[in-house]
Design an enzyme around this catalytic site. Structure first.
Site, PDB file in Angstrom:
ATOM      1  N   SER A 102     -11.927  -7.050 -24.263  1.00 47.19           N
ATOM      2  CA  SER A 102     -10.651  -7.748 -24.177  1.00 47.19           C
ATOM      3  C   SER A 102     -10.850  -9.263 -24.074  1.00 47.19           C
ATOM      4  O   SER A 102     -11.535  -9.853 -24.904  1.00 47.19           O
ATOM      5  CB  SER A 102      -9.861  -7.176 -22.996  1.00 47.19           C
ATOM      6  OG  SER A 102      -8.504  -7.530 -23.070  1.00 47.19           O
ATOM      7  N   ARG A 103     -10.319  -9.916 -23.042  1.00 43.29           N
ATOM      8  CA  ARG A 103     -10.512 -11.364 -22.888  1.00 43.29           C
ATOM      9  C   ARG A 103     -12.009 -11.713 -22.840  1.00 43.29           C
ATOM     10  O   ARG A 103     -12.434 -12.751 -23.363  1.00 43.29           O
ATOM     11  CB  ARG A 103      -9.816 -11.843 -21.605  1.00 43.29           C
ATOM     12  CG  ARG A 103      -9.978 -13.330 -21.270  1.00 43.29           C
ATOM     13  CD  ARG A 103      -9.213 -13.653 -19.980  1.00 43.29           C
ATOM     14  NE  ARG A 103      -9.279 -15.078 -19.620  1.00 43.29           N
ATOM     15  CZ  ARG A 103     -10.161 -15.601 -18.769  1.00 43.29           C
ATOM     16  NH1 ARG A 103     -11.079 -14.822 -18.191  1.00 43.29           N
ATOM     17  NH2 ARG A 103     -10.125 -16.893 -18.486  1.00 43.29           N
TER      18      ARG A 103
END
Length: 285
Positions: A102-103
């Site tokens: 993700s991030r």
């Protein structure tokens, strides 16, 4: 043991960065970067399955057991890069594989583009790079950043009665109980009134700046490492533009889609994912 990770800690740029290490430190090195509001325990299911690799997962600043950034600092996705480089240097790794969810996957992509000589292979879990924005939004984005920051700096940490309540909050956001408990146990600090989330409230704010199309193309084009993009069926596999960007700009990539939600690496797909990652990372080229 293999299942019980070693506890790691570094001081980089005056910040305490906490981490966990799974496997034999003399094995092939992998640095793992978790997603937004998660922590190093994001890899507690996957890492023990990655025999033959030494997986070090860090708590990014403002998350888990790592320090928050100082009041004048920011949480743009590129702000972690100097400390990540510091950790890799502190570990004595000339080169390593980079694994990001993700991030953390976006941050891994930026790092691999910025320091191509340090990254051997790149594994991205339900992530690649943010979709480019129109450059015309720049002033509005800066304004949102300033407003959000003031509002969030004034916010007290949320306190919950106990660990159970905190885990339940994560379950409501779509995680199973085991995964929620793993993440929550490292995301809270105990106080006399219960538990408080340790994540920095500023993480909820708008970034000061976002990437535009030319930057996205240049960053992806600069990655020399082979890239494995693993997508979750009920996560970013639903967003075809991610693979379109990969096809258009990455020099060397392969993609795989596995069942599950955005946290598929903590759930039922972990075993299949670990096998696919091990196959991709292989031995040292």
């Amino acid at each position: 043991s293999h299942e019980n990770p070693r506890t790691l800690e570094w001081t980089i740029d005056g910040l305490t960065i906490a981490g966990l290490g799974w496997g034999d430190p003399s094995a092939s090195p992998v640095l793992a970067l978790h997603g937004w509001l998660d922590n190093a325990n994001s890899f507690a299911v996957l890492a023990p399955l990655m025999a033959g690799h030494y997986v070090v997962a860090i708590d990014l600043t403002g998350h888990g057991r790592s320090d928050r950034r100082s009041p004048d600092a920011t949480y743009n996705v590129w702000d972690d890069l100097p400390q990540i480089l510091g950790v890799i240097d502190a570990l004595g790794w000339e080169q390593c594989d980079l694994l990001g969810h993700s991030r953390g996957g976006i941050i891994a992509t930026l790092f691999a583009a910025a320091k191509p000589d340090r990254i051997r292979r790149l594994v991205l879990l339900d992530a690649l790079i943010p979709e480019p924005v129109d450059e015309a939004i720049a002033p509005e984005q800066l304004g949102r950043f300033l407003d959000d920051r003031l509002r969030l700096m004034a916010r007290d940490d949320r306190v919950l009665p106990d660990l159970e309540a905190a885990a339940t909050a994560r379950v409501r956001r779509g995680l199973d109980e085991h995964a929620a408990r793993l993440l929550t146990s490292r995301a809270v600090a105990h106080t006399e009134h219960g538990v408080r989330w340790t994540s920095d409230p500023r993480l909820y704010g708008a970034s000061a700046s976002k990437l535009i199309a030319g930057q996205v193309a240049a960053i992806l084009g600069a990655i020399e490492a082979p890239v494995l993009v693993a997508l979750a069926e009920d996560g970013h596999a639903r967003h075809p533009e991610l693979l379109e960007m990969a096809h258009e700009h990455l020099q060397n990539f392969e993609a795989v889609t596995l069942p599950g939600c955005h946290h598929f690496h903590m759930l039922g797909s972990a075993l299949a994912l670990s096998q696919r990652i091990k196959e991709f990372l292989g031995g040292n080229d």
